[in-house]
Design a protein around this motif. Structure first.
Motif, PDB file in Angstrom:
ATOM      1  N   TYR A  22       0.642  -1.138   0.016  1.00  0.00           N
ATOM      2  CA  TYR A  22       0.047  -0.020   0.134  1.00  0.00           C
ATOM      3  C   TYR A  22       0.893   1.283   0.122  1.00  0.00           C
ATOM      4  O   TYR A  22       0.549   2.347  -0.356  1.00  0.00           O
ATOM      5  N   GLY A  23       2.101   1.196   0.785  1.00  0.00           N
ATOM      6  CA  GLY A  23       2.776   2.583   0.697  1.00  0.00           C
ATOM      7  C   GLY A  23       3.408   2.777  -0.809  1.00  0.00           C
ATOM      8  O   GLY A  23       3.324   3.835  -1.304  1.00  0.00           O
ATOM      9  N   ALA A  24       3.776   1.893  -1.647  1.00  0.00           N
ATOM     10  CA  ALA A  24       4.035   1.771  -2.994  1.00  0.00           C
ATOM     11  C   ALA A  24       2.839   2.501  -3.790  1.00  0.00           C
ATOM     12  O   ALA A  24       3.222   3.477  -4.512  1.00  0.00           O
ATOM     13  N   TRP A  25       1.809   1.976  -3.710  1.00  0.00           N
ATOM     14  CA  TRP A  25       0.554   2.678  -4.425  1.00  0.00           C
ATOM     15  C   TRP A  25       0.341   4.068  -4.047  1.00  0.00           C
ATOM     16  O   TRP A  25       0.151   4.826  -4.770  1.00  0.00           O
ATOM     17  N   ARG A  26       0.501   4.400  -2.700  1.00  0.00           N
ATOM     18  CA  ARG A  26       0.314   5.593  -2.490  1.00  0.00           C
ATOM     19  C   ARG A  26       1.397   6.660  -3.094  1.00  0.00           C
ATOM     20  O   ARG A  26       1.194   7.778  -3.355  1.00  0.00           O
ATOM     21  N   SER A  27       2.661   6.198  -2.796  1.00  0.00           N
ATOM     22  CA  SER A  27       3.744   6.770  -3.354  1.00  0.00           C
ATOM     23  C   SER A  27       3.589   6.958  -4.927  1.00  0.00           C
ATOM     24  O   SER A  27       3.672   8.127  -5.524  1.00  0.00           O
ATOM     25  N   GLU A  28       3.142   6.072  -5.685  1.00  0.00           N
ATOM     26  CA  GLU A  28       2.939   5.960  -6.965  1.00  0.00           C
ATOM     27  C   GLU A  28       2.046   6.939  -7.794  1.00  0.00           C
ATOM     28  O   GLU A  28       2.041   7.396  -8.857  1.00  0.00           O
ATOM     29  N   LEU A  29       1.071   6.528  -7.037  1.00  0.00           N
ATOM     30  CA  LEU A  29      -0.535   7.261  -7.668  1.00  0.00           C
ATOM     31  C   LEU A  29      -1.024   8.527  -6.871  1.00  0.00           C
ATOM     32  O   LEU A  29      -1.626   9.346  -7.492  1.00  0.00           O
ATOM     33  N   GLN A  54      -4.387   8.284  -1.483  1.00  0.00           N
ATOM     34  CA  GLN A  54      -3.772   8.427  -0.134  1.00  0.00           C
ATOM     35  C   GLN A  54      -4.749   7.871   0.998  1.00  0.00           C
ATOM     36  O   GLN A  54      -4.098   7.709   2.260  1.00  0.00           O
ATOM     37  N   ASP A  55      -5.882   7.305   0.710  1.00  0.00           N
ATOM     38  CA  ASP A  55      -6.589   6.697   1.540  1.00  0.00           C
ATOM     39  C   ASP A  55      -6.489   5.319   1.610  1.00  0.00           C
ATOM     40  O   ASP A  55      -7.190   4.339   1.936  1.00  0.00           O
ATOM     41  N   PHE A  56      -5.383   4.563   0.728  1.00  0.00           N
ATOM     42  CA  PHE A  56      -5.128   3.193   0.537  1.00  0.00           C
ATOM     43  C   PHE A  56      -4.511   2.611   1.931  1.00  0.00           C
ATOM     44  O   PHE A  56      -3.497   3.120   2.125  1.00  0.00           O
ATOM     45  N   GLY A  57      -4.857   1.499   2.226  1.00  0.00           N
ATOM     46  CA  GLY A  57      -4.490   1.034   3.071  1.00  0.00           C
ATOM     47  C   GLY A  57      -5.309  -0.482   3.355  1.00  0.00           C
ATOM     48  O   GLY A  57      -6.040  -0.871   2.413  1.00  0.00           O
ATOM     49  N   PRO A  58      -4.891  -1.375   4.234  1.00  0.00           N
ATOM     50  CA  PRO A  58      -5.224  -2.713   4.373  1.00  0.00           C
ATOM     51  C   PRO A  58      -6.796  -2.820   4.258  1.00  0.00           C
ATOM     52  O   PRO A  58      -7.400  -2.102   4.665  1.00  0.00           O
ATOM     53  N   CYS A 106      -9.532  -7.249 -12.124  1.00  0.00           N
ATOM     54  CA  CYS A 106     -10.557  -6.872 -12.884  1.00  0.00           C
ATOM     55  C   CYS A 106     -11.268  -5.414 -12.988  1.00  0.00           C
ATOM     56  O   CYS A 106     -10.714  -4.719 -12.051  1.00  0.00           O
ATOM     57  N   TRP A 107     -11.966  -5.107 -13.911  1.00  0.00           N
ATOM     58  CA  TRP A 107     -12.518  -3.709 -13.875  1.00  0.00           C
ATOM     59  C   TRP A 107     -13.074  -3.033 -12.653  1.00  0.00           C
ATOM     60  O   TRP A 107     -13.255  -2.051 -12.173  1.00  0.00           O
ATOM     61  N   LYS A 108     -13.761  -4.188 -11.491  1.00  0.00           N
ATOM     62  CA  LYS A 108     -14.043  -3.933 -10.432  1.00  0.00           C
ATOM     63  C   LYS A 108     -13.363  -3.206  -9.682  1.00  0.00           C
ATOM     64  O   LYS A 108     -13.490  -2.171  -8.513  1.00  0.00           O
ATOM     65  N   LEU A 109     -11.849  -3.412  -9.700  1.00  0.00           N
ATOM     66  CA  LEU A 109     -11.019  -2.438  -8.862  1.00  0.00           C
ATOM     67  C   LEU A 109     -10.768  -1.097  -9.319  1.00  0.00           C
ATOM     68  O   LEU A 109     -10.907  -0.117  -8.435  1.00  0.00           O
ATOM     69  N   ASN A 110     -11.179  -0.844 -10.642  1.00  0.00           N
ATOM     70  CA  ASN A 110     -11.311   0.473 -11.268  1.00  0.00           C
ATOM     71  C   ASN A 110     -12.474   1.356 -10.505  1.00  0.00           C
ATOM     72  O   ASN A 110     -12.250   2.238 -10.201  1.00  0.00           O
ATOM     73  N   ALA A 111     -13.393   0.511 -10.600  1.00  0.00           N
ATOM     74  CA  ALA A 111     -14.758   1.226 -10.095  1.00  0.00           C
ATOM     75  C   ALA A 111     -14.483   1.324  -8.779  1.00  0.00           C
ATOM     76  O   ALA A 111     -14.932   2.490  -7.931  1.00  0.00           O
ATOM     77  N   HIS A 112     -14.216   0.509  -7.933  1.00  0.00           N
ATOM     78  CA  HIS A 112     -14.017   0.544  -6.533  1.00  0.00           C
ATOM     79  C   HIS A 112     -13.159   1.342  -5.829  1.00  0.00           C
ATOM     80  O   HIS A 112     -13.426   2.228  -4.959  1.00  0.00           O
ATOM     81  N   THR A 113     -12.082   1.630  -6.705  1.00  0.00           N
ATOM     82  CA  THR A 113     -10.891   2.705  -5.962  1.00  0.00           C
ATOM     83  C   THR A 113     -10.994   3.963  -6.824  1.00  0.00           C
ATOM     84  O   THR A 113     -10.608   5.051  -6.457  1.00  0.00           O
ATOM     85  N   GLY A 114     -11.717   4.156  -7.908  1.00  0.00           N
ATOM     86  CA  GLY A 114     -11.917   5.419  -8.649  1.00  0.00           C
ATOM     87  C   GLY A 114     -10.898   5.649  -9.427  1.00  0.00           C
ATOM     88  O   GLY A 114     -10.729   6.721 -10.086  1.00  0.00           O
ATOM     89  N   ILE A 115      -9.996   4.646  -9.886  1.00  0.00           N
ATOM     90  CA  ILE A 115      -8.924   4.736 -10.417  1.00  0.00           C
ATOM     91  C   ILE A 115      -8.928   4.088 -11.567  1.00  0.00           C
ATOM     92  O   ILE A 115      -9.158   2.526 -11.868  1.00  0.00           O
ATOM     93  N   LYS A 116      -9.176   4.621 -12.763  1.00  0.00           N
ATOM     94  CA  LYS A 116      -9.657   3.916 -14.239  1.00  0.00           C
ATOM     95  C   LYS A 116      -8.632   2.888 -14.553  1.00  0.00           C
ATOM     96  O   LYS A 116      -9.017   1.706 -15.366  1.00  0.00           O
ATOM     97  N   THR A 117      -7.436   3.021 -14.135  1.00  0.00           N
ATOM     98  CA  THR A 117      -6.404   2.051 -14.656  1.00  0.00           C
ATOM     99  C   THR A 117      -5.793   1.221 -13.597  1.00  0.00           C
ATOM    100  O   THR A 117      -5.021   0.336 -13.858  1.00  0.00           O
ATOM    101  N   MET A 118      -6.523   1.036 -12.488  1.00  0.00           N
ATOM    102  CA  MET A 118      -6.098   0.131 -11.269  1.00  0.00           C
ATOM    103  C   MET A 118      -5.757  -1.290 -11.664  1.00  0.00           C
ATOM    104  O   MET A 118      -4.847  -1.733 -11.265  1.00  0.00           O
TER     105      MET A 118
END
Length: 235
Positions: A74-81, A86-90, A129-141
């Motif tokens: 999660y730290g890498a995702w916050r840093s990269e995106l 910033q609300d990404f966590g377990p 799958c695409w549900k990650l995109n919809a759930h996180t609000g990041i279309k390329t997730m």
């Protein structure tokens, strides 16, 4: 490369379950929005007693009873995106189990682990799958999951038991050393995999049958998998 630590273990920092909801207008339902539970949960052959999956053709079942995600990522995702993450966590990616200190590079397909009082076996990685995109609000997730192979992995349950936050998960056996979750997941998601590797993976002991069949098709050059629908979702 597989981590060379003689003992691979971690502590469960999050346990999550969820029910099917319909959060996106005009699209299929999902149970990706899971909630943290504080009390121990009964883990059976099909997963946690209080957990559900929306589409049993691609989620759940004996080979995908539990999804484990490395909270280390999660730290890498916050840093990269940046700001969108910033609300990404377990628990953010719909996993059932979150830990620190155990990643796709540490475990191999077929590894046997003690999880709380249950015994589980690593069966496959996750195909995002695409549900990650919809759930996180990041279309390329979903595509980023695939690109990085930071996908998490699934367990089949060999011995049901109780699992709770604070429990230890510890590897007991590693029958396929070298075939890490990361390596096999990258191979599964690689459209250009060579036939020899695909044929070898098709026969990898304890690999989920769905992935074994997919590698068999790749080895026979019968695989014409179109990933656009999985990664981008319905129009």
């Amino acid at each position: 490369m597989m981590n060379n630590r003689t003992e691979t273990s971690a502590r469960v920092v999050g346990l999550y379950v969820g029910q099917v909801r319909h959060p996106w207008s005009g699209k299929p339902g999902s149970a990706i929005a899971k909630q943290l539970v504080d009390c121990p949960q009964q883990l059976g052959r099909e997963g946690f007693e209080m957990d559900a999956q929306a589409d049993l053709k691609v989620h759940g079942g004996p080979d995908k009873a539990v999804h484990h995600y490395a909270a280390d990522h999660y730290g890498a995702w916050r840093s990269e995106l940046g700001d969108p993450a910033q609300d990404f966590g377990p628990g953010r990616f719909g996993e059932n189990i979150a830990t620190f200190g155990m990643t796709e590079a540490d475990l191999c397909i077929g590894d046997l682990l003690r999880l709380g009082s249950a015994v589980v076996e690593v069966s496959q990685g996750r195909q995002p799958c695409w549900k990650l995109n919809a759930h996180t609000g990041i279309k390329t997730m979903a595509a980023l999951f695939q690109e990085t192979a930071r996908t998490g992995w699934y367990y089949r349950v060999l011995e049901p038991g109780l699992v709770g936050v604070g429990d230890t998960i510890k590897r007991m056996e590693c029958p396929n050393p070298g075939w890490t979750v990361e390596r096999v997941t990258r191979a599964r998601l690689d459209a250009r995999i060579d036939q020899k590797t695909a044929a070898q993976l098709a026969e990898l002991p304890r690999l989920a049958s769905g992935w074994a069949d997919a590698f068999r098709r790749k080895a026979d050059r019968q695989d014409r998998e179109d990933t656009s629908a999985r990664l981008e979702g319905p129009a």
